[in-house]
Design an enzyme around this catalytic site. Structure first.
Site, PDB file in Angstrom:
ATOM      1  CD  GLN A 138      -2.787  -1.464   2.208  1.00 26.78           C
ATOM      2  OE1 GLN A 138      -3.164  -0.451   2.772  1.00 26.78           O
ATOM      3  NE2 GLN A 138      -2.854  -2.567   2.777  1.00 26.78           N
ATOM      4  CE  LYS A 154       3.052   2.160   6.954  1.00 29.52           C
ATOM      5  NZ  LYS A 154       2.850   0.677   7.596  1.00 29.52           N
ATOM      6  CD  GLU A 175       0.598  -1.467   5.262  1.00 31.18           C
ATOM      7  OE1 GLU A 175       0.969  -0.331   6.029  1.00 31.18           O
ATOM      8  OE2 GLU A 175       1.175  -2.101   4.478  1.00 31.18           O
ATOM      9  CB  ALA A 258       6.342   6.134  11.522  1.00 29.45           C
ATOM     10  CG  LEU A 260      11.940   7.765   7.756  1.00 31.99           C
ATOM     11  CD1 LEU A 260      13.044   8.055   6.475  1.00 31.99           C
ATOM     12  CD2 LEU A 260      11.400   6.428   7.377  1.00 31.99           C
ATOM     13  CG  LEU A 261      14.188   2.553  12.559  1.00 31.89           C
ATOM     14  CD1 LEU A 261      14.124   1.032  12.229  1.00 31.89           C
ATOM     15  CD2 LEU A 261      14.439   2.942  13.970  1.00 31.89           C
ATOM     16  CG  ASP A 327       0.724  -8.623   7.090  1.00 27.53           C
ATOM     17  OD1 ASP A 327       1.181  -9.484   6.632  1.00 27.53           O
ATOM     18  OD2 ASP A 327       1.254  -7.185   6.944  1.00 27.53           O
ATOM     19  CD  GLU A 332      13.788  -4.301   8.680  1.00 27.81           C
ATOM     20  OE1 GLU A 332      14.484  -3.589   8.905  1.00 27.81           O
ATOM     21  OE2 GLU A 332      13.118  -4.346   7.912  1.00 27.81           O
ATOM     22  CG  ASP A 347       6.103  -2.426   7.861  1.00 20.15           C
ATOM     23  OD1 ASP A 347       6.265  -1.105   7.822  1.00 20.15           O
ATOM     24  OD2 ASP A 347       6.842  -3.053   7.004  1.00 20.15           O
TER      25      ASP A 347
END
Length: 432
Positions: A138, A154, A175, A258, A260-261, A327, A332, A347
């Site tokens: 998505q 998102k 989502e 969100a 970001l890393l 889901d 990680e 996610d």
């Protein structure tokens, strides 16, 4: 504040091991001098302005932008500390910082910063303009701020009171932006702290996406609906078409932002396939659904045969069950820390889709392995009692978000019911 009282509780003040230099994701070298490269933004041409954000000398860290302090603070044991003074500011930045670009992906602009050591300095790639993030089923966009911070946006796909239809397969589900927001706060209340910070935000589709994107493919998908609303659909595997367009009112659209890393060129992450991954097939079942002794073979397979990896995965299972998220096919870890580190819970948009049904199969790792961290079990017991009732704590945490209310009341009440079922599963294991 029940939340403040919770974080003062002894179970939320168990110290982590001492963090040595090798336990830090990045080692800052305060003596290293850095300069700023212009990204084409007027705000960043002036070197004097650059020095207010990325100065030189020993006092550099104090004047880093909040997102960079967040990255520097990541270590082997936690994504961010329990009592993190940065968190309110970081969440506010996500909700209010001016967006200078948005879209899918584009060539990065290098920004020299003191990460990592050795070498003493490295380049952190920054997408200079609003771009769409490819991958996944998505649409999601990368938003860039004037201080070079970035967030994953998102957009809203369904309202708070809509439930996922009972005949939908989990891999066909939408989502939800509010699920990403609620997941971050729930993860923090459970004291896992493995989800990057997320805030809600009301975005102007015209000014903050369409007018500033350099992503030509994304730009081609904008249109005005018959109702006069600004819409777009982007490019992705499933829900990116005029039938699934995202429309503003007339150009205002809710979404989750969100943090970001760190870019993977600086901090490599390893993706692990979950042993309890679903089949993602309409009729086939996964091996764990057919073999009641499946956990025994998992326990003999690295990295689950030693350390706390299996227990960390069961933590993630409990988080997913409370949210109703089916889901979780991969997770990680930061490669630098090897197998001795926490799992990243990324996610989470397919959580909080139903409140009237509980998907007990999500708890399969807990039920089949009959293992749980003692600290997790004690916290779950605490969150099932007054004055620390899980639904009350999450309600309070979500009330501070700009898009509040984030969850409909039935979803909050479902948390307490599901927590009871987790504790019952542990009780069944103890009885055995």
């Amino acid at each position: 504040s029940k939340l403040a009282a919770l974080f003062e509780h002894p179970l939320y003040n168990i110290p982590i091991p001492e963090v040595t230099e090798k336990d830090k994701l990045f080692v800052v070298n305060p003596m290293e001098k850095f300069s700023l490269h212009s990204s084409g933004s007027d705000e960043w041409v002036s070197s004097s302005k650059a020095e207010t954000l990325l100065p030189t000398g020993k006092t550099a860290y104090d004047t880093y932008p909040t997102w960079l302090k967040f990255h520097v603070g990541i270590n082997r044991y936690e994504l961010y500390p329990r009592q993190d003074p940065l968190m309110p500011t970081l969440l506010q930045d996500l909700a209010t910082q001016r967006i200078i670009s948005s879209g899918t992906t584009s060539l990065p602009t290098p920004l020299p910063v003191p990460l990592p050591a050795p070498p003493p300095a490295s380049l952190i790639p920054v997408c200079p303009l609003s771009v769409q993030k490819f991958g996944g089923t998505q649409l999601k966009l990368i938003m860039t701020f004037p201080n070079y911070g970035q967030a994953l946006f998102k957009p809203m796909k369904q309202t708070r009171d809509q439930e996922t239809p009972i005949d939908f397969f989990y891999f066909s589900d939408f989502e939800r932006h509010n699920a990403e927001i609620a997941a971050f706060h729930l993860d923090r209340i459970l004291d896992f702290r493995r989800i990057p910070p997320v805030s809600g935000r009301l975005v102007n589709i015209t000014k903050e996406i369409r007018d500033i994107t350099t992503d030509k493919k994304l730009a081609k998908t904008f249109f005005i609906s018959p109702a006069g609303n600004v819409c777009f659909y982007g490019e992705c595997s499933y829900y990116c078409s005029t039938e699934h367009a995202l429309c503003g009112k007339p150009d205002r659209l809710e979404g989750s932002m969100a943090a970001l890393l760190p870019d993977k060129t600086l901090a490599k992450r390893r993706s692990w396939r979950s042993p309890w991954r679903r089949s993602y097939h309409k009729s086939k079942k996964a091996e764990w659904e057919l073999n009641p002794n499946y956990c025994a073979q998992v326990r003999e397979t690295p990295p689950y045969d030693s350390g706390h990896r299996l227990l960390d995965l069961i933590d993630m299972t409990i988080l997913d069950f409370l949210m109703g998220n089916m889901d979780r096919h991969h997770y990680e870890t930061f490669e630098k820390f090897g197998n001795d580190t926490f799992l990243l819970h990324l996610d989470n948009g397919r959580g909080f889709g139903t409140h009237s049904r509980d998907e007990l199969s999500i708890l399969a790792p807990l039920q089949q392995c009959c293992s749980i961290k003692k600290s997790t079990y004690l916290r779950l017991q605490l969150l099932a009692t007054q004055p620390y009732l899980l639904s009350d704590l999450l309600r309070e945490a979500l009330a501070t978000d700009p898009l509040a209310p984030i969850l409909a009341e039935p979803h909050l009440r479902a948390l307490d019911r599901r927590l009871g079922k987790v504790l019952a599963a542990v009780g069944w294991c103890l009885a055995r």
